[in-house]
Design an enzyme around this catalytic site. Structure first.
Site, PDB file in Angstrom:
ATOM      1  CG  ASP A 136      -1.977  -0.973   1.272  1.00  0.00           C
ATOM      2  OD1 ASP A 136      -1.980  -1.867   0.397  1.00  0.00           O
ATOM      3  OD2 ASP A 136      -2.837  -0.887   2.164  1.00  0.00           O
ATOM      4  CG  ASP A 137       0.221   3.854   2.430  1.00  0.00           C
ATOM      5  OD1 ASP A 137      -0.961   3.685   2.088  1.00  0.00           O
ATOM      6  OD2 ASP A 137       0.595   3.939   3.609  1.00  0.00           O
ATOM      7  CG  HIS A 186      -4.344   2.732  -0.338  1.00  0.00           C
ATOM      8  ND1 HIS A 186      -5.180   1.994   0.451  1.00  0.00           N
ATOM      9  CD2 HIS A 186      -3.395   3.232   0.506  1.00  0.00           C
ATOM     10  CE1 HIS A 186      -4.758   2.049   1.721  1.00  0.00           C
ATOM     11  NE2 HIS A 186      -3.684   2.802   1.775  1.00  0.00           N
ATOM     12  CG  HIS A 190      -3.857   7.204   2.675  1.00  0.00           C
ATOM     13  ND1 HIS A 190      -3.981   7.175   4.057  1.00  0.00           N
ATOM     14  CD2 HIS A 190      -3.389   5.989   2.350  1.00  0.00           C
ATOM     15  CE1 HIS A 190      -3.609   6.010   4.523  1.00  0.00           C
ATOM     16  NE2 HIS A 190      -3.242   5.262   3.501  1.00  0.00           N
ATOM     17  CG  HIS A 284       2.518   0.191   4.193  1.00  0.00           C
ATOM     18  ND1 HIS A 284       2.335  -0.715   5.200  1.00  0.00           N
ATOM     19  CD2 HIS A 284       1.338   0.846   4.046  1.00  0.00           C
ATOM     20  CE1 HIS A 284       1.092  -0.605   5.670  1.00  0.00           C
ATOM     21  NE2 HIS A 284       0.468   0.329   4.985  1.00  0.00           N
TER      22      HIS A 284
HETATM   23 NI    NI Z   1      -2.527   3.284   3.498  1.00  0.00          NI
END
Ligand code: NI
Length: 334
Positions: A136-137, A186, A190, A284
């Protein structure tokens, strides 16, 4: 003995004069005594009057002291009353808050029970062990090295990217998609989606999907909500948009520890929250320690006979590959 009559009468007169003088003196004396008594009695009256006045002053002071004490006690009583009602109000607020938290807690408990139940049922398609690594991210500066390591081992992963980062890392994202990795959204910036209106949720999701597909040319069918926060409104929106919601069964907590050995021991722990067949692992790709840990994880998974696949491939174990609007934690067969 008198010598003659003349001297006798002179003697008598003198005696009479003496008697008269004595009587007069007695009378004056009596008058003086009477005056003295009156003066004494007046002085006594004055003294009593003065002490009565003193007593009156004392009583007046006592009364005024008592009055001011009463006033301050009344003030204190009304202050206490106000404080009591304030505390009662706070107690009521706390109770309401407590009820709300209990409600949230039971919802979380239900979700946790569901996760446990799902994770405890292993998927064993044809004896093959499947696992999905998710990142993620990103994209970020460290994503390229991760792509290199995945390529070396012919492993596939899933990247849940943040829409407002993809243009800066457009070539990294294009490469990931071209090399067979899956790209999910995602969101664009965020946020916690459960705090947004339906229109805002839609905007966050749609703008990120547009940014991704403009680079990859591929449709997006997976959403991972930031922080894992979702609600019924989000589920029903995703249901209408062909988006499956992807949760995880293994939380490496890499963003918290930033420590390779901690990430690995968390991931490979025994029990339902550790790596097992059908698991979805959360990491991540924007942290160096995470990429270091992921490289070791890949080698260990390979040794343990796992095939590392994308989330969509893993969900093939589900009926119809999973349903849009549903939340997937792992992938045991149904
Ligand atoms: Ni996240």
């Amino acid at each position: 003995m008198w010598k003659n009559g003349k001297s006798l009468s002179r003697g008598l007169r003198a005696a009479l004069l003496c008697v008269c003088a004595a009587a007069a003196l007695l009378a004056v004396g009596a008058g003086a005594v009477g005056w003295k008594k009156t003066a004494d009695s007046l002085a006594g009256t004055r003294t009593r009057l003065a002490s009565a006045e003193e007593e009156r002053d004392r009583l007046e002071k006592t009364v005024s002291d008592a009055q001011s004490q009463l006033a301050s006690e009344q003030e204190r009583a009304s202050e206490l009353e106000a404080r009591v009602s304030q505390l009662e109000e706070r107690a009521a607020e706390a109770e309401a808050q407590n009820e709300k938290l209990e409600g949230e807690n039971s919802a979380l408990q239900a979700e946790l029970d569901r996760v446990k139940k799902e994770a405890q049922t292993p998927a064993e398609p044809d004896g093959k062990k499947l696992i999905a690594l998710t990142f993620d991210d990103g994209p970020g500066d460290t994503t390229t090295r991760l792509l290199d390591e995945l390529k070396k081992r012919n492993m596939k992963a899933t990247f849940f990217v943040v829409g407002n980062r993809v243009n800066r890392y457009a070539s990294t994202l294009k490469r990931a998609a071209d090399e067979g990795h899956e790209i999910g959204t995602h969101t664009y910036s965020h946020p916690n989606l459960t705090k947004l209106s339906l229109e805002e949720k839609a905007e966050e999701i749609q703008s990120s999907i547009q940014a991704i597909t403009a680079i990859t040319g591929k449709p997006v069918t997976l959403l991972r909500p930031p922080g894992g926060s979702y609600d019924d409104e989000l589920k029903s929106y995703c249901g209408g948009q062909g988006l499956r919601i992807v949760y995880w069964s293994v939380d490496t907590r890499d963003w918290e520890s930033h420590n390779k050995s901690s990430i690995l021991s968390t991931a490979f722990q025994e029990g339902p929250y550790g790596i097992r067949n059908g698991a979805i692992v959360l990491m991540h790709d924007i942290y160096t320690d995470t990429v270091d840990a992921a490289v070791e994880m890949m080698d260990r998974l390979q040794k343990e006979g796992y095939t590392t696949v994308t989330v969509s491939e893993l969900l093939q174990l589900r009926k119809n590959g999973g349903v849009a609007g549903e939340v997937y934690v792992s992938a045991p067969p149904q």
